[in-house]
Design a protein around this motif. Structure first.
Motif: not given
Length: 293
Positions: A30-35, A71-83
């Motif tokens: 899964h790819i998370v792009i943080v603008d 980057n913390n914003l994107g990583i935090c989103w991953v931790c909250s929404h994905l396994k």
């Protein structure tokens, strides 16, 4: 599953290329792009382009939080929404060379469980292997020495010389080779407890379970990886460098769009680095129970 967090700022074609290369890799991802609040509106363009792709999420930061907070914003989103088993944080100017990159990360973890992992990073600009940056982490003394050295380089004449050095691949290659030889850094050898290069860094699920925002938020840009090494050393976490996985790094893409002048770009780097070194000093002093001199 492996999640990829890409920090985007202005350079939309570079981000698009980065995304397409990740999509071509083996394994579920899964790819998370943080603008990072791109002033040219490219964040919203990417959001519109990828809105129908389930494996891509675009986050629009309301302000430019720099490297750590973005980057913390994107990583935090991953931790909250994905396994996700692993989160790969990479600049949009990084090209992943191996198709089985994500698969290899899992194999490395099986043999050498890690909290933070770094691949071999080859600079296309200079031809230098950028990771590890150092075989030893920072100390209060080394932070203060570096601050004094960087502060001295802000002298207009030294700044001009340094800017010219960094803009010449041949000269910069010689400088970097000399510095790495002095530290006896061998990028062909695996190592632990080193300072990695931040253009591509991998976090394991076990580390992110306790640290969903792994980068020290009091920095804007630069010295993040030295501080990360300090935090990991403090808590006994494992940082590993492994050259069996590798990437290419096309440097200075976003900063060249922001600062056309080499001197202005160098001045920006110095100002950010000085701020980060101050933050590192305060952190080390706080951890050691000392007062700032």
């Amino acid at each position: 599953m492996t999640a990829f967090v890409i920090l985007h700022y202005r350079a939309i074609e570079m981000t698009r290329t980065c995304v397409e290369r990740i999509k071509a890799l083996e394994g579920k991802s899964h790819i998370v792009i943080v603008d990072n609040a791109s002033p040219n509106g490219t964040g919203r363009i990417l959001e519109k382009e990828y809105e129908k792709e389930k494996m891509i999420t675009v986050l629009l930061n309301q302000e430019n939080g720099g490297f750590a907070r973005g980057n913390n914003l994107g990583i935090c989103w991953v931790c909250s929404h994905l396994k996700a088993d692993f989160v790969v944080v990479l600049n949009n100017d990084v090209e992943i060379v191996q198709k089985d990159f994500a698969v290899q990360i899992g194999e490395i973890f099986k043999e050498h469980p890690f909290d933070v992992l770094g691949p071999d990073i080859l600079s296309v600009f200079s031809g230098i292997h950028q990771s590890p940056k150092s075989l030893h982490g920072c100390t209060l003394e080394s932070v203060r020495r570096k601050y004094a050295k960087v502060k001295k380089s802000s002298n207009p004449i030294l700044l001009l010389l340094s800017s010219g050095e960094k803009n010449s691949p041949a000269i910069w290659k010689r400088v970097q080779r000399r510095q790495r030889a002095k530290q006896k850094i061998d990028s062909s050898v695996s190592a632990e407890g080193v300072v990695l290069h931040g253009s591509c860094v991998i976090f394991s699920h076990r580390y992110l379970a306790a640290h969903p925002e792994p980068f020290f938020p009091k920095t804007y840009m630069y010295y993040e990886m030295e501080i990360l090494e300090w935090l990991c050393r403090r808590e006994g976490n494992v940082i590993r460098y492994d050259p069996s996985i590798s990437v290419l790094h096309y440097q200075y893409v976003a900063s060249k769009q922001e600062y056309k002048s080499i001197v202005k770009r160098s001045k920006f780097v110095i100002e950010c680095l000085l701020d980060s070194l101050k933050a590192a000093e305060e952190l080390i002093l706080e951890d050691s129970g000392e007062e700032k001199a």
